[in-house]
Design a protein around this motif. Structure first.
Motif, mmCIF file in Angstrom:
data_model
loop_
_atom_site.group_PDB
_atom_site.id
_atom_site.type_symbol
_atom_site.label_atom_id
_atom_site.label_comp_id
_atom_site.label_asym_id
_atom_site.label_seq_id
_atom_site.Cartn_x
_atom_site.Cartn_y
_atom_site.Cartn_z
ATOM 1 N N UNK A 25 -2.742 5.837 10.911
ATOM 2 C CA UNK A 25 -3.155 5.723 9.519
ATOM 3 C C UNK A 25 -3.681 4.311 9.317
ATOM 4 N N UNK A 26 -4.842 4.200 8.736
ATOM 5 C CA UNK A 26 -5.512 2.911 8.642
ATOM 6 C C UNK A 26 -5.459 2.308 7.247
ATOM 7 N N UNK A 27 -4.796 2.973 6.309
ATOM 8 C CA UNK A 27 -4.780 2.493 4.923
ATOM 9 C C UNK A 27 -3.459 1.876 4.494
ATOM 10 N N UNK A 28 -2.398 2.147 5.178
ATOM 11 C CA UNK A 28 -1.077 1.698 4.772
ATOM 12 C C UNK A 28 -0.061 2.499 5.547
ATOM 13 N N UNK A 29 0.937 3.051 4.848
ATOM 14 C CA UNK A 29 1.941 3.899 5.485
ATOM 15 C C UNK A 29 1.858 5.272 4.836
ATOM 16 N N UNK A 30 1.526 6.272 5.640
ATOM 17 C CA UNK A 30 1.442 7.657 5.160
ATOM 18 C C UNK A 30 2.602 8.439 5.748
ATOM 19 N N UNK A 31 3.217 9.267 4.897
ATOM 20 C CA UNK A 31 4.422 9.990 5.279
ATOM 21 C C UNK A 31 4.253 11.473 4.963
ATOM 22 N N UNK A 32 4.615 12.306 5.932
ATOM 23 C CA UNK A 32 4.710 13.746 5.706
ATOM 24 C C UNK A 32 6.087 14.005 5.098
ATOM 25 N N UNK A 33 6.108 14.611 3.919
ATOM 26 C CA UNK A 33 7.361 14.866 3.192
ATOM 27 C C UNK A 33 7.625 16.369 3.225
ATOM 28 N N UNK A 34 8.187 16.849 4.325
ATOM 29 C CA UNK A 34 8.360 18.278 4.545
ATOM 30 C C UNK A 34 9.184 18.964 3.446
ATOM 31 N N UNK A 35 10.330 18.420 3.015
ATOM 32 C CA UNK A 35 11.105 19.142 1.986
ATOM 33 C C UNK A 35 10.335 19.337 0.673
ATOM 34 N N UNK A 36 9.409 18.434 0.382
ATOM 35 C CA UNK A 36 8.622 18.520 -0.845
ATOM 36 C C UNK A 36 7.267 19.186 -0.589
#
Length: 110
Positions: free
Chosen positions: A53-64
């Motif tokens: 990811x080149x913009x910051x910190x991206x997170x996959x939020x599976x429960x949501x």
């Protein structure tokens, strides 16, 4: 162009908020927060880092059934946070977890 976009799914819930960095050296401070957040993500059940990811910190939020991205503004003392979820109210759960993490930093204001 319309044919390419017609099958794209719209999220059920979306959120954007900004956090002001009050420290004089906001770039260094913000970079530290992003690095801490990247180390924190694996401790959150169902969350995982999306790389590269080149913009910051991206997170996959599976429960949501969604994702969150936190990044620095290029020029201003601000961190932008964007989230999307396929669950009604899913972004509220993401926002709650983000604010709980960020609230420990005295150099940030919501």
């Amino acid at each position: 162009m319309g044919d390419l976009l017609k099958d794209l799914k719209e999220p059920l819930d979306e959120l954007e908020f900004r956090v002001k960095i009050t420290e004089a050296d906001f770039k260094t401070y913000g970079t530290g927060v992003l690095e801490d957040f990247a180390r924190h993500v694996p401790t959150v059940e169902g969350w995982s880092l999306v790389t590269p990811n080149y913009e910051g910190v991206r997170v996959d939020c599976t429960p949501q059934e969604g994702w969150v991205l936190i990044r620095m503004s290029l020029h201003d003392p601000v961190m932008a946070i964007n989230a999307e979820s396929d669950l009604d109210g899913g972004c509220s759960a993401i926002e709650e977890k983000m604010k709980a993490f960020l609230s420990k930093y005295e150099g940030l204001t919501f």
